[in-house]
Design a protein around this motif. Structure first.
Motif, PDB file in Angstrom:
ATOM      1  N   GLY A 150       2.477  42.477  16.620  1.00 35.20           N
ATOM      2  CA  GLY A 150       1.812  41.440  17.397  1.00 35.20           C
ATOM      3  C   GLY A 150       0.968  42.022  18.513  1.00 35.20           C
ATOM      4  O   GLY A 150      -0.163  41.561  18.761  1.00 35.20           O
ATOM      5  N   GLU A 151       1.486  43.037  19.182  1.00 36.32           N
ATOM      6  CA  GLU A 151       0.750  43.664  20.281  1.00 36.32           C
ATOM      7  C   GLU A 151      -0.487  44.385  19.752  1.00 36.32           C
ATOM      8  O   GLU A 151      -1.569  44.315  20.353  1.00 36.32           O
ATOM      9  N   ALA A 152      -0.344  45.071  18.629  1.00 32.18           N
ATOM     10  CA  ALA A 152      -1.488  45.785  18.049  1.00 32.18           C
ATOM     11  C   ALA A 152      -2.594  44.808  17.657  1.00 32.18           C
ATOM     12  O   ALA A 152      -3.783  45.040  17.929  1.00 32.18           O
ATOM     13  N   ARG A 153      -2.231  43.721  17.017  1.00 30.78           N
ATOM     14  CA  ARG A 153      -3.230  42.730  16.612  1.00 30.78           C
ATOM     15  C   ARG A 153      -3.885  42.071  17.829  1.00 30.78           C
ATOM     16  O   ARG A 153      -5.077  41.753  17.811  1.00 30.78           O
ATOM     17  N   ALA A 154      -3.105  41.865  18.880  1.00 28.86           N
ATOM     18  CA  ALA A 154      -3.656  41.268  20.096  1.00 28.86           C
ATOM     19  C   ALA A 154      -4.711  42.176  20.720  1.00 28.86           C
ATOM     20  O   ALA A 154      -5.756  41.701  21.194  1.00 28.86           O
ATOM     21  N   VAL A 155      -4.440  43.475  20.732  1.00 25.18           N
ATOM     22  CA  VAL A 155      -5.415  44.427  21.268  1.00 25.18           C
ATOM     23  C   VAL A 155      -6.686  44.430  20.424  1.00 25.18           C
ATOM     24  O   VAL A 155      -7.803  44.417  20.951  1.00 25.18           O
ATOM     25  N   LEU A 156      -6.544  44.440  19.111  1.00 24.85           N
ATOM     26  CA  LEU A 156      -7.717  44.443  18.242  1.00 24.85           C
ATOM     27  C   LEU A 156      -8.533  43.162  18.406  1.00 24.85           C
ATOM     28  O   LEU A 156      -9.769  43.177  18.283  1.00 24.85           O
ATOM     29  N   ALA A 157      -7.865  42.056  18.699  1.00 26.01           N
ATOM     30  CA  ALA A 157      -8.559  40.770  18.840  1.00 26.01           C
ATOM     31  C   ALA A 157      -9.238  40.624  20.198  1.00 26.01           C
ATOM     32  O   ALA A 157     -10.198  39.853  20.342  1.00 26.01           O
ATOM     33  N   ASP A 158      -8.744  41.351  21.203  1.00 27.28           N
ATOM     34  CA  ASP A 158      -9.286  41.255  22.555  1.00 27.28           C
ATOM     35  C   ASP A 158     -10.205  42.441  22.813  1.00 27.28           C
ATOM     36  O   ASP A 158      -9.746  43.553  23.082  1.00 27.28           O
ATOM     37  N   GLU A 159     -11.500  42.242  22.752  1.00 26.98           N
ATOM     38  CA  GLU A 159     -12.464  43.337  22.866  1.00 26.98           C
ATOM     39  C   GLU A 159     -12.463  44.004  24.234  1.00 26.98           C
ATOM     40  O   GLU A 159     -13.037  45.080  24.399  1.00 26.98           O
ATOM     41  N   SER A 160     -11.825  43.369  25.215  1.00 27.14           N
ATOM     42  CA  SER A 160     -11.763  43.976  26.546  1.00 27.14           C
ATOM     43  C   SER A 160     -10.550  44.883  26.717  1.00 27.14           C
ATOM     44  O   SER A 160     -10.506  45.699  27.654  1.00 27.14           O
ATOM     45  N   ALA A 161      -9.574  44.759  25.822  1.00 30.36           N
ATOM     46  CA  ALA A 161      -8.341  45.538  25.953  1.00 30.36           C
ATOM     47  C   ALA A 161      -8.611  47.027  25.789  1.00 30.36           C
ATOM     48  O   ALA A 161      -9.154  47.457  24.772  1.00 30.36           O
ATOM     49  N   TYR A 162      -8.243  47.801  26.795  1.00 23.29           N
ATOM     50  CA  TYR A 162      -8.371  49.263  26.826  1.00 23.29           C
ATOM     51  C   TYR A 162      -9.820  49.748  26.764  1.00 23.29           C
ATOM     52  O   TYR A 162     -10.065  50.941  26.592  1.00 23.29           O
ATOM     53  N   THR A 163     -10.766  48.833  26.946  1.00 23.63           N
ATOM     54  CA  THR A 163     -12.172  49.247  26.972  1.00 23.63           C
ATOM     55  C   THR A 163     -12.438  50.209  28.130  1.00 23.63           C
ATOM     56  O   THR A 163     -13.121  51.225  27.962  1.00 23.63           O
ATOM     57  N   ASP A 164     -11.892  49.902  29.299  1.00 18.73           N
ATOM     58  CA  ASP A 164     -12.109  50.772  30.457  1.00 18.73           C
ATOM     59  C   ASP A 164     -11.522  52.162  30.230  1.00 18.73           C
ATOM     60  O   ASP A 164     -12.074  53.161  30.710  1.00 18.73           O
ATOM     61  N   ASP A 165     -10.410  52.244  29.506  1.00 18.46           N
ATOM     62  CA  ASP A 165      -9.784  53.541  29.224  1.00 18.46           C
ATOM     63  C   ASP A 165     -10.679  54.392  28.330  1.00 18.46           C
ATOM     64  O   ASP A 165     -10.833  55.600  28.550  1.00 18.46           O
ATOM     65  N   VAL A 166     -11.253  53.758  27.316  1.00 15.55           N
ATOM     66  CA  VAL A 166     -12.149  54.488  26.411  1.00 15.55           C
ATOM     67  C   VAL A 166     -13.377  54.968  27.172  1.00 15.55           C
ATOM     68  O   VAL A 166     -13.769  56.146  27.075  1.00 15.55           O
ATOM     69  N   ARG A 167     -13.978  54.068  27.940  1.00 12.02           N
ATOM     70  CA  ARG A 167     -15.183  54.436  28.695  1.00 12.02           C
ATOM     71  C   ARG A 167     -14.871  55.502  29.743  1.00 12.02           C
ATOM     72  O   ARG A 167     -15.695  56.395  30.005  1.00 12.02           O
ATOM     73  N   GLY A 168     -13.687  55.434  30.319  1.00  9.70           N
ATOM     74  CA  GLY A 168     -13.297  56.458  31.287  1.00  9.70           C
ATOM     75  C   GLY A 168     -13.196  57.831  30.651  1.00  9.70           C
ATOM     76  O   GLY A 168     -13.649  58.837  31.221  1.00  9.70           O
ATOM     77  N   ASP A 169     -12.615  57.902  29.463  1.00 12.10           N
ATOM     78  CA  ASP A 169     -12.535  59.176  28.735  1.00 12.10           C
ATOM     79  C   ASP A 169     -13.926  59.721  28.461  1.00 12.10           C
ATOM     80  O   ASP A 169     -14.184  60.929  28.599  1.00 12.10           O
TER      81      ASP A 169
END
Length: 239
Positions: A150-169
């Motif tokens: 459920g958590e994995a699908r929620a992240v995939l459905a929410d385009e803002s989830a962990y976006t800042d982490d990716v951009r920070g890297d």
């Protein structure tokens, strides 16, 4: 000691480089005291999401080669993978936008399952006929890695989830001077570009361990794509 590895799932040399690094790490006497962190790098951040195509077609277009020449390039990379004991499909692989994969890898990092998910995604992309650009396939791999479905699908459905982490890297990679992947940084003091031989990683680990003082980032092994062992920021992979 911390080792940070910038990579992209679309980069075959990242797949090979991870295996070589792990062999080099296994030969390092202080391996139990090394923390490995995987960081995000998109080779083609402008690629449209939800659109996939043949890797062979992409290579032919990018390099201005015939499809026969593109297939030969893939065969060459496959031979390097096989030499490391890795399975590799030289034909039939998909190519697409990897941003959602990076976001999901950050969830896996937060849950202590990053390396497990990365291995599964690499294998699905390079060794199996499973498209990691399909959200259902990606969600299934997350479950295999031990993440909550459920958590994995929620992240995939929410385009803002962990976006800042990716951009920070990605910002950090630019600040460190990384122009391609894989890019390895040892204690923010030594940088290694490309999927170098295992012994190069072992020597670099030993050097970093023996000289643990604050110093500017030094590069070991030359430029990744220029040395023929990595993929540059334009998605061009050395062979």
């Amino acid at each position: 000691m911390r080792v940070e590895i910038w990579s992209d799932i679309a980069c075959p040399w990242c797949y090979i480089g991870k295996a070589r690094f792990e062999k080099g790490l296994a030969a390092f006497p202080h391996r139990e005291q090394v923390e490995v962190v995987h960081r995000s790098f998109e080779l083609d951040p402008t690629g449209p999401k939800g659109v996939t195509g043949s890797v062979t077609d992409m290579l032919a277009k990018k390099y201005g080669r015939t499809h026969e020449e593109a297939r030969a390039m893939e065969q060459h990379v496959a031979s390097n993978a096989h030499a490391e004991g890795l399975e590799f499909l030289a034909e039939g692989r998909d190519n697409g936008n990897t941003f959602d994969i990076h976001r999901l890898l950050h969830l896996a990092k937060a849950r202590g399952r990053q390396n497990e998910l990365l291995d599964l995604v690499y294998r699905a992309n390079f060794a199996e006929e499973r498209s990691v650009f399909d959200p259902e396939v990606l969600a299934g791999l997350a479950v295999e890695a031990g993440l909550d479905p459920g958590e994995a699908r929620a992240v995939l459905a929410d385009e803002s989830a962990y976006t800042d982490d990716v951009r920070g890297d990605e910002r950090e990679a630019a600040e460190l001077g990384a122009t391609g992947v894989p890019f390895f940084v040892l204690d923010r003091r030594y940088g290694i570009s490309g999927g170098q031989p295992a012994e190069v990683f072992t020597r670099a680990l030993e050097q970093a361990w023996q000289s643990r003082t604050v110093a500017p980032l030094a590069t070991i092994g030359g430029a990744g794509a220029g040395a023929g062992v990595g993929c540059d920021a334009d998605g061009v992979c050395g062979v």
